[in-house]
Enzyme design. Structure first.
Site, mmCIF file in Angstrom:
data_model
loop_
_atom_site.group_PDB
_atom_site.id
_atom_site.type_symbol
_atom_site.label_atom_id
_atom_site.label_comp_id
_atom_site.label_asym_id
_atom_site.label_seq_id
_atom_site.Cartn_x
_atom_site.Cartn_y
_atom_site.Cartn_z
ATOM 1 N N ARG A 275 0.837 -1.198 0.000
ATOM 2 C CA ARG A 275 0.000 0.000 0.000
ATOM 3 C C ARG A 275 0.871 1.247 0.000
ATOM 4 O O ARG A 275 1.713 1.440 0.884
ATOM 5 C CB ARG A 275 -0.905 -0.019 1.218
ATOM 6 C CG ARG A 275 -1.915 1.114 1.287
ATOM 7 C CD ARG A 275 -2.838 0.896 2.464
ATOM 8 N NE ARG A 275 -3.827 1.964 2.576
ATOM 9 C CZ ARG A 275 -4.797 1.982 3.496
ATOM 10 N NH1 ARG A 275 -4.893 0.977 4.361
ATOM 11 N NH2 ARG A 275 -5.655 2.976 3.540
ATOM 12 N N TYR B 202 0.199 13.095 -4.505
ATOM 13 C CA TYR B 202 0.459 12.101 -5.554
ATOM 14 C C TYR B 202 0.595 12.781 -6.921
ATOM 15 O O TYR B 202 1.542 12.527 -7.669
ATOM 16 C CB TYR B 202 -0.681 11.083 -5.619
ATOM 17 C CG TYR B 202 -0.657 10.004 -4.567
ATOM 18 C CD1 TYR B 202 0.100 10.127 -3.393
ATOM 19 C CD2 TYR B 202 -1.416 8.853 -4.725
ATOM 20 C CE1 TYR B 202 0.091 9.136 -2.428
ATOM 21 C CE2 TYR B 202 -1.423 7.847 -3.767
ATOM 22 C CZ TYR B 202 -0.675 7.991 -2.624
ATOM 23 O OH TYR B 202 -0.686 6.995 -1.673
ATOM 24 N N GLU C 177 -5.315 1.063 -10.141
ATOM 25 C CA GLU C 177 -5.006 1.379 -8.751
ATOM 26 C C GLU C 177 -6.131 0.989 -7.797
ATOM 27 O O GLU C 177 -6.256 1.551 -6.712
ATOM 28 C CB GLU C 177 -4.659 2.868 -8.586
ATOM 29 C CG GLU C 177 -3.834 3.176 -7.343
ATOM 30 C CD GLU C 177 -3.532 4.656 -7.175
ATOM 31 O OE1 GLU C 177 -2.786 4.997 -6.263
ATOM 32 O OE2 GLU C 177 -4.060 5.469 -7.976
#
Length: 341
Positions: A71, A194, A284
């Protein structure tokens, strides 16, 4: 085949997070620090965590295989020191490997690296080697910002990263450039950090000449490249201003993007701007966006339906679904070939 190159073990059994909590508590009280042997996860627990979750959705969406790594938000390289990250990475990588061993035709293992702020990236090499040699890892995740949103590390073009790249090239192993949790309140982890990182790393590669030193190194920038496709003209212009070759020559021989973009216009733009040979299918799941889109009644991260609706040629669609991944991930190709696929 349909290969999802971007999967994380987001549904790991709760005992993993409990072990991590104990490890973090041990940073202030060493008597609480657990050992790796203190974590007990049976095969049935792994199956229960996978079959109603990732495996179910893969079956529903027609995904044959997922490249499966720890993760991303749990990597949390900013916590503790190198020893902390080394112990944590070893446990997380082992669980991903065990999932791939239980479902060898559905998952291929990828590894996180035991990075730590201010620590020489060369210290990651032993875990990288272990995961390739012992677990058959087909890729690694490389965090360009181990500080967790404060960007204290040098750019990926800095020579301090070279020992990692040398080992990646030796093993013919790609790296997905993927940050972890942001502890900077200015940057939401999945909504800002991200995507910022994807964009930032691409610009680092434009500014530098990394691939002159490593012509066979392959990097995957996830989440559709962040802002890169949307601002492709800006990056082309900046490359010209910096005296760099056209982006097609300067970076696109070594840099690839995935399809983790959660609406049709975004996928359409990605596929229109970036050559199909540089795009790998990914979702994802089960990840940052898990809900149903009320406008469509489908999950936001069901990226296959966007890709199918994009009007690609049969050859381009086949490349994005399978053949590009087999080229960028040679060890995955070898694994599939061994399975007669």
């Amino acid at each position: 085949m349909i290969i999802d190159c971007h999967g994380h073990y987001t549904t790991a059994p709760p005992v993993l997070e409990a072990w991590r909590t104990q490890q973090i508590n041990g940073l202030t009280d060493p008597a609480l620090t657990p050992s790796r042997a203190d974590l007990h996860v049976g095969d049935d627990e792994l199956r229960h965590s996978i079959e109603p979750n990732q495996l179910r959705l893969m079956d529903e969406r027609g995904i044959d295989l997922t490249v499966f790594s720890p993760r991303a938000s749990f990597m949390a390289h900013h916590i503790g020191d190198l020893h902390t990250s080394t112990e944590w990475a070893a446990l997380c990588n082992e669980l991903c490997f065990r999932v791939s061993a239980l479902y060898p035709e559905r998952f291929a293992p990828a590894a996180m690296l035991p990075q730590s702020p201010g620590v020489d990236p060369a210290t990651c090499v032993p875990e990288l080697v272990r995961c390739v040699e012992e677990y058959g890892a087909v890729a690694v995740n490389l965090n360009p910002d181990p500080s967790g949103g404060h960007w204290t590390a040098p750019p990926l073009t800095d020579r301090s990263w070279y020992p990692v790249y040398e080992k990646l090239v030796e093993y013919d192993l790609p790296a997905m450039v993927h940050v972890s949790t942001s502890v900077n309140p200015a940057f939401h982890t999945t909504g800002a950090h991200y995507l910022n990182a994807d964009t930032t790393v691409f610009m680092q590669l434009v500014q530098g000449d990394l691939f002159a030193d490593f012509p066979t190194l392959r990097l995957i920038i996830p989440h559709g490249g962040g802002a890169v496709p949307y601002h492709w003209g800006r990056f082309r212009g900046l490359a010209m201003a910096l005296g760099k070759p056209p982006l097609e020559e300067h970076v696109l021989g070594n840099v690839f993007f995935d399809t983790c973009v959660y609406h049709q216009p975004g996928i359409d733009l990605l596929l229109d701007v970036i050559p199909a040979r540089n795009i790998l299918f990914a979702s994802e799941m089960i990840g940052a966006v898990r809900d149903l889109d009320p406008r469509t009644g489908r999950h936001f991260d069901d990226t296959r339906r966007y890709t199918e609706a994009a009007g690609l040629s049969v050859a381009d669609l086949s490349g994005i679904y399978e053949h590009n991944a087999r080229t960028v991930y040679p060890r995955l190709d070898a694994l599939l070939t061994k399975q007669d696929r």
